[in-house]
Design a protein around this motif. Sequence first.
Motif, PDB file in Angstrom:
ATOM      1  N   SER A 267       0.702  -1.187  -0.078  1.00 51.69           N
ATOM      2  CA  SER A 267       0.027  -0.154  -0.084  1.00 51.69           C
ATOM      3  C   SER A 267       0.919   1.230  -0.106  1.00 51.69           C
ATOM      4  O   SER A 267       1.605   1.386   0.820  1.00 51.69           O
ATOM      5  CB  SER A 267      -1.011   0.173   1.094  1.00 51.69           C
TER       6      SER A 267
ATOM      7  N   ASP B  67      -1.182   2.530  10.725  1.00 50.71           N
ATOM      8  CA  ASP B  67      -0.242   1.153  10.631  1.00 50.71           C
ATOM      9  C   ASP B  67       1.139   1.799  10.460  1.00 50.71           C
ATOM     10  O   ASP B  67       2.115   1.079  11.172  1.00 50.71           O
ATOM     11  CB  ASP B  67      -0.628   0.560   9.488  1.00 50.71           C
TER      12      ASP B  67
ATOM     13  N   TYR C 270       1.324  -5.398   3.962  1.00 51.78           N
ATOM     14  CA  TYR C 270       0.467  -6.343   4.877  1.00 51.78           C
ATOM     15  C   TYR C 270       0.506  -7.677   4.217  1.00 51.78           C
ATOM     16  O   TYR C 270       0.442  -7.858   3.158  1.00 51.78           O
ATOM     17  CB  TYR C 270      -1.123  -5.748   4.424  1.00 51.78           C
TER      18      TYR C 270
ATOM     19  N   ASN D 200      -3.519  -9.088   5.827  1.00 59.24           N
ATOM     20  CA  ASN D 200      -4.250  -7.883   6.356  1.00 59.24           C
ATOM     21  C   ASN D 200      -3.590  -7.355   7.657  1.00 59.24           C
ATOM     22  O   ASN D 200      -4.334  -6.443   8.299  1.00 59.24           O
ATOM     23  CB  ASN D 200      -5.617  -8.074   6.278  1.00 59.24           C
ATOM     24  N   ASN D 201      -2.416  -7.899   8.111  1.00 56.80           N
ATOM     25  CA  ASN D 201      -1.749  -7.416   9.042  1.00 56.80           C
ATOM     26  C   ASN D 201      -0.681  -6.495   8.739  1.00 56.80           C
ATOM     27  O   ASN D 201       0.215  -6.922   7.750  1.00 56.80           O
ATOM     28  CB  ASN D 201      -1.350  -8.558  10.152  1.00 56.80           C
ATOM     29  N   PRO D 202      -0.498  -5.168   9.069  1.00 60.12           N
ATOM     30  CA  PRO D 202       0.746  -4.324   8.706  1.00 60.12           C
ATOM     31  C   PRO D 202       2.066  -5.042   9.397  1.00 60.12           C
ATOM     32  O   PRO D 202       2.113  -5.054  10.647  1.00 60.12           O
ATOM     33  CB  PRO D 202       0.421  -3.127   9.129  1.00 60.12           C
TER      34      PRO D 202
END
Length: 152
Positions: A8, A16, A55, A58-60
Amino acid sequence: MSDTIRISKTTSENPDFINLIGALDKSLWERYPELKTDYWGNNIIELNPNVVVIYLENNPVACGCFKKYDKDTIEIKRMFVSLEARGMGLAQNILRELELWAHDLGYSFSVLETLYKQKEAIALYQKTGYSIVDNYEPYVGLENSICMRKQI
């Protein structure tokens, strides 16, 4: 590998990114407690529109950013990969993304600074084309700093 990786482009206001650089600072001060006063001012990120967060499921887990150093050069800042995500090539992904972004914005060179105990980081940067150079401002005279440069 079934892990879903998402890159991203964002800004330094991203929560994040803020959490990841908090973890980076904590790890640096644990590794270099004696240097905190020498380096703290160099790690303040003013509003920065050139931030990458990676990510995993979906976890940074990783981040980096760049800022303008001079008219032709960007400086890579705040590179970090969380412990659970190391060894997956994410730091190389961040660097590549930041360098391409800077190149698209018209920059020709990238510089960065790391500390001498960061052997893994130094190896990564050399593997991706960075060469050690004389320390640039604001690191001139700081013997713990290793400065590097690359054409992008």
